[in-house]
Design an enzyme around this catalytic site. Sequence first.
Site, PDB file in Angstrom:
ATOM      1  N   LYS A   8     -34.220 -13.801  28.223  1.00 43.19           N
ATOM      2  CA  LYS A   8     -35.139 -13.632  27.098  1.00 43.19           C
ATOM      3  C   LYS A   8     -35.517 -15.029  26.614  1.00 43.19           C
ATOM      4  CE  LYS A   8     -37.351 -10.749  24.364  1.00 43.19           C
ATOM      5  NZ  LYS A   8     -38.497  -9.973  24.886  1.00 43.19           N
ATOM      6  N   ASP A  30     -36.767  -7.083  28.765  1.00 49.00           N
ATOM      7  CA  ASP A  30     -37.521  -5.863  28.477  1.00 49.00           C
ATOM      8  C   ASP A  30     -38.424  -5.510  29.655  1.00 49.00           C
ATOM      9  OD1 ASP A  30     -38.804  -8.241  27.882  1.00 49.00           O
ATOM     10  OD2 ASP A  30     -39.662  -7.566  25.990  1.00 49.00           O
ATOM     11  N   ASP A  48     -24.884  -5.470  31.029  1.00 48.41           N
ATOM     12  CA  ASP A  48     -24.238  -4.229  30.617  1.00 48.41           C
ATOM     13  C   ASP A  48     -25.285  -3.129  30.441  1.00 48.41           C
ATOM     14  OD1 ASP A  48     -22.453  -2.366  29.692  1.00 48.41           O
ATOM     15  OD2 ASP A  48     -21.838  -3.487  27.925  1.00 48.41           O
ATOM     16  N   ASP A  66     -26.298   0.175  33.142  1.00 49.40           N
ATOM     17  CA  ASP A  66     -26.202   1.555  32.662  1.00 49.40           C
ATOM     18  C   ASP A  66     -27.531   2.289  32.860  1.00 49.40           C
ATOM     19  OD1 ASP A  66     -23.623   1.042  31.964  1.00 49.40           O
ATOM     20  OD2 ASP A  66     -23.813   1.639  29.873  1.00 49.40           O
TER      21      ASP A  66
END
Length: 387
Positions: free
Chosen positions: A213, A245, A269, A273
């Site tokens: 980012k 994003d 993380d 997922d």
Amino acid sequence: MSEAGGKGPARGQQRGDSGPAGVLQVVVLPGDGIGPEVTAQAVKALEAAAEAEGMAVTCRYLPVGGAAIEEAGEPLPEQVLRACRQADAVLLGAVGGPRWDNLPAERRPEAGLLALRQGLGLWANLRPVKLYPPLAGASPLRPDLVARGVDIMVVRELSGGLYYGRPSGRWADGSGYLAVDTMSYNTRQIERVLRLAFDLALGRSGRLTSVDKANVLSTSRLWRETVDALRPEYPGVTVEHMYVDAAAMEMVLRPWRLDVVVTENTFGDILSDLGGALVGSLGLLPSASLGGDGPGLFEPVHGSAPALAGQDRANPLGAILSAAMLLRYCGAGERGLRAAERVESAVARVLDAGYRTADLEEPGRRVVGTSAMGDLIAEAIREGSGC
């Protein structure tokens, strides 16, 4: 040999001959919730594959997380950490549950997991996200997207970022409370995980996506600068920078464009997922946490799912595939690699035969329980031992 969830050869961080007299010494930390159930199935697969390759395995069972709090008053007792350090590998189920949610942060089960990673010197977490063809119907992606495949290796930095940064805590102030978490990284932390990711990319498609980012975070700007500084050392790798994003969108819209994805702790993380959703269930995802010369930690990506505990309904495939990663990275050489491939092949054959756990239920498939799925995988490993 193909890497668990991978497309090409990768040896990872082999440690040399495992254990005394070639015995693979594994500490098993069943943990909480469904952890003991899925870990039991992983041990079945581990032992069956090791036996097929003439490897001896010993397992020592110890508590961690909530189970350790109940037994010893803390989530990671010193003697448990000491035993893990002396092992060749550590196999973990899951930790946590509502029973311990009101404890202070430093005494909650999750604190034991973070302390275990830190105590073992683990700094890279490999999370393969692979869609098995028989499970195409379980993915929420459109069939035309699924047809192009999902096979991503998420490389997550594991030693820094928000989970370990200081200061961290909550204090009273004039508005009520002030809560602070600190994201911090230094060049060494970033560089070592990037080198591992570059090496993995060389063994796969030669494509590396670095996720950050950098338009907002100072740590991400340092991350991106370090990637660019290393790039000339790996002319065989094509590097792409991507904001986190945008990477999340890419995983859903064009997952085939991603191969090796390297990123910092929190982003890794979350993105891995999301990968669980792409392949149909978080219960399918394994992981390997690696460091220097010490033992690796192998665990499914999913949590303890206390609502499913004791019902024989949890999906053990993430834990079983974590056992495959254990065999691949534990230092057992070619025998370990062959044993890992036996586990992965058995999983594919059982799924192809139409067996599913409840989270993957679909018309025309046979739903089995946690233990039965473990038995099917172990039997498939034994049946394939003569191949």
